[in-house]
Write a protein that holds these residues in place. Sequence first.
Motif, PDB file in Angstrom:
ATOM      1  N   ALA A 143      51.218  56.473  44.416  1.00 42.92           N
ATOM      2  CA  ALA A 143      50.602  55.307  43.759  1.00 42.92           C
ATOM      3  C   ALA A 143      49.574  54.624  44.661  1.00 42.92           C
ATOM      4  N   ALA A 144      49.609  54.926  45.957  1.00 36.70           N
ATOM      5  CA  ALA A 144      48.640  54.338  46.888  1.00 36.70           C
ATOM      6  C   ALA A 144      47.217  54.784  46.568  1.00 36.70           C
ATOM      7  N   VAL A 145      47.066  55.937  45.911  1.00 44.34           N
ATOM      8  CA  VAL A 145      45.726  56.402  45.506  1.00 44.34           C
ATOM      9  C   VAL A 145      45.113  55.365  44.566  1.00 44.34           C
ATOM     10  N   GLU A 146      45.888  54.927  43.584  1.00 40.89           N
ATOM     11  CA  GLU A 146      45.400  53.918  42.634  1.00 40.89           C
ATOM     12  C   GLU A 146      45.195  52.572  43.320  1.00 40.89           C
ATOM     13  N   GLN A 147      46.046  52.263  44.282  1.00 39.33           N
ATOM     14  CA  GLN A 147      45.910  51.001  45.032  1.00 39.33           C
ATOM     15  C   GLN A 147      44.583  50.987  45.789  1.00 39.33           C
ATOM     16  N   ILE A 148      44.216  52.102  46.387  1.00 34.78           N
ATOM     17  CA  ILE A 148      42.941  52.200  47.099  1.00 34.78           C
ATOM     18  C   ILE A 148      41.791  51.989  46.119  1.00 34.78           C
ATOM     19  N   ALA A 149      41.869  52.629  44.958  1.00 39.77           N
ATOM     20  CA  ALA A 149      40.813  52.467  43.948  1.00 39.77           C
ATOM     21  C   ALA A 149      40.700  51.012  43.512  1.00 39.77           C
ATOM     22  N   THR A 150      41.831  50.339  43.348  1.00 41.90           N
ATOM     23  CA  THR A 150      41.822  48.931  42.950  1.00 41.90           C
ATOM     24  C   THR A 150      41.190  48.064  44.036  1.00 41.90           C
ATOM     25  N   VAL A 151      41.572  48.296  45.282  1.00 43.25           N
ATOM     26  CA  VAL A 151      41.013  47.528  46.397  1.00 43.25           C
ATOM     27  C   VAL A 151      39.500  47.724  46.456  1.00 43.25           C
ATOM     28  N   GLN A 152      39.044  48.963  46.319  1.00 47.46           N
ATOM     29  CA  GLN A 152      37.610  49.225  46.376  1.00 47.46           C
ATOM     30  C   GLN A 152      36.871  48.572  45.211  1.00 47.46           C
ATOM     31  N   HIS A 153      37.499  48.567  44.040  1.00 48.58           N
ATOM     32  CA  HIS A 153      36.883  47.927  42.874  1.00 48.58           C
ATOM     33  C   HIS A 153      36.763  46.415  43.102  1.00 48.58           C
ATOM     34  N   LEU A 154      37.820  45.809  43.599  1.00 51.33           N
ATOM     35  CA  LEU A 154      37.779  44.368  43.875  1.00 51.33           C
ATOM     36  C   LEU A 154      36.744  44.046  44.953  1.00 51.33           C
ATOM     37  N   GLU A 155      36.709  44.856  45.986  1.00 50.44           N
ATOM     38  CA  GLU A 155      35.741  44.623  47.062  1.00 50.44           C
ATOM     39  C   GLU A 155      34.313  44.755  46.542  1.00 50.44           C
ATOM     40  N   SER A 156      34.061  45.758  45.696  1.00 54.29           N
ATOM     41  CA  SER A 156      32.708  45.931  45.160  1.00 54.29           C
ATOM     42  C   SER A 156      32.330  44.799  44.209  1.00 54.29           C
ATOM     43  N   SER A 157      33.332  44.091  43.699  1.00 57.54           N
ATOM     44  CA  SER A 157      33.079  42.944  42.827  1.00 57.54           C
ATOM     45  C   SER A 157      32.859  41.664  43.618  1.00 57.54           C
ATOM     46  N   GLY A 158      32.944  41.767  44.938  1.00 61.95           N
ATOM     47  CA  GLY A 158      32.645  40.615  45.775  1.00 61.95           C
ATOM     48  C   GLY A 158      33.844  39.937  46.400  1.00 61.95           C
ATOM     49  N   MET A 159      35.035  40.458  46.208  1.00 58.12           N
ATOM     50  CA  MET A 159      36.232  39.853  46.786  1.00 58.12           C
ATOM     51  C   MET A 159      36.404  40.356  48.218  1.00 58.12           C
ATOM     52  N   ALA A 160      36.683  39.457  49.142  1.00 61.19           N
ATOM     53  CA  ALA A 160      36.865  39.828  50.545  1.00 61.19           C
ATOM     54  C   ALA A 160      38.190  40.565  50.734  1.00 61.19           C
ATOM     55  N   LEU A 161      38.192  41.537  51.641  1.00 65.28           N
ATOM     56  CA  LEU A 161      39.408  42.308  51.897  1.00 65.28           C
ATOM     57  C   LEU A 161      40.564  41.421  52.336  1.00 65.28           C
ATOM     58  N   ASP A 162      40.282  40.397  53.129  1.00 68.85           N
ATOM     59  CA  ASP A 162      41.344  39.477  53.560  1.00 68.85           C
ATOM     60  C   ASP A 162      41.967  38.762  52.368  1.00 68.85           C
ATOM     61  N   ASP A 163      41.144  38.384  51.396  1.00 67.46           N
ATOM     62  CA  ASP A 163      41.661  37.718  50.197  1.00 67.46           C
ATOM     63  C   ASP A 163      42.499  38.679  49.358  1.00 67.46           C
ATOM     64  N   ILE A 164      42.040  39.922  49.252  1.00 62.68           N
ATOM     65  CA  ILE A 164      42.802  40.927  48.505  1.00 62.68           C
ATOM     66  C   ILE A 164      44.158  41.132  49.168  1.00 62.68           C
ATOM     67  N   ALA A 165      44.147  41.274  50.501  1.00 70.06           N
ATOM     68  CA  ALA A 165      45.398  41.488  51.230  1.00 70.06           C
ATOM     69  C   ALA A 165      46.347  40.307  51.051  1.00 70.06           C
ATOM     70  N   ALA A 166      45.816  39.092  51.105  1.00 72.87           N
ATOM     71  CA  ALA A 166      46.660  37.901  50.939  1.00 72.87           C
ATOM     72  C   ALA A 166      47.323  37.896  49.569  1.00 72.87           C
ATOM     73  N   GLN A 167      46.584  38.255  48.548  1.00 77.47           N
ATOM     74  CA  GLN A 167      47.146  38.285  47.196  1.00 77.47           C
ATOM     75  C   GLN A 167      48.187  39.388  47.060  1.00 77.47           C
ATOM     76  N   LEU A 168      47.941  40.547  47.675  1.00 79.04           N
ATOM     77  CA  LEU A 168      48.908  41.642  47.610  1.00 79.04           C
ATOM     78  C   LEU A 168      50.204  41.286  48.331  1.00 79.04           C
ATOM     79  N   ARG A 169      50.095  40.486  49.387  1.00 76.94           N
ATOM     80  CA  ARG A 169      51.288  40.042  50.113  1.00 76.94           C
ATOM     81  C   ARG A 169      51.979  38.886  49.396  1.00 76.94           C
ATOM     82  N   GLY A 170      51.312  38.317  48.407  1.00 77.36           N
ATOM     83  CA  GLY A 170      51.886  37.169  47.709  1.00 77.36           C
ATOM     84  C   GLY A 170      51.564  35.859  48.400  1.00 77.36           C
TER      85      GLY A 170
END
Length: 131
Positions: A45-72
């Motif tokens: 399932a990490a394959v899809e997680q990588i695709a989601t992270v890349q999609h969010l990043e390409s939409s302008g979301m910072a990786l730190d913000d994505i990580a914070a949301q994934l950690r809750g």
Amino acid sequence: MTLMRIGELAAAAGVSNRTVDFYTSLGLLTPASRTTGGFRLYDPAAVEQIATVQHLESSGMALDDIAAQLRGAGATDLTGVLTRLDQDLAALRALAENAGDTAQGLAATLAVRANQLLTTAMELLSTMPPP
């Protein structure tokens, strides 16, 4: 379920081993297990997680913000955010009615970008598995 080594995950996701390492170090990915030799193993399932992270990043979301949301961390009240969004859209409409052509053009450009982000959110939410 067959777990994947880092190279297998990278190949399946179309990224480099270094990207998987980087995402893991940021908390964007979490290994499911380790081999007796200490190698990280990832759920497919990490394959899809990588695709989601890349999609969010390409939409302008910072990786730190994505990580914070994934950690809750910094969990967001979605209802509150959507209420504020409705209020902001009403305020934008009111301002646009009295704005000149240049300001309306700028507001339209920003509104298009906001719409793209909302569309991205809806696409991601529709593809994510239920909790």
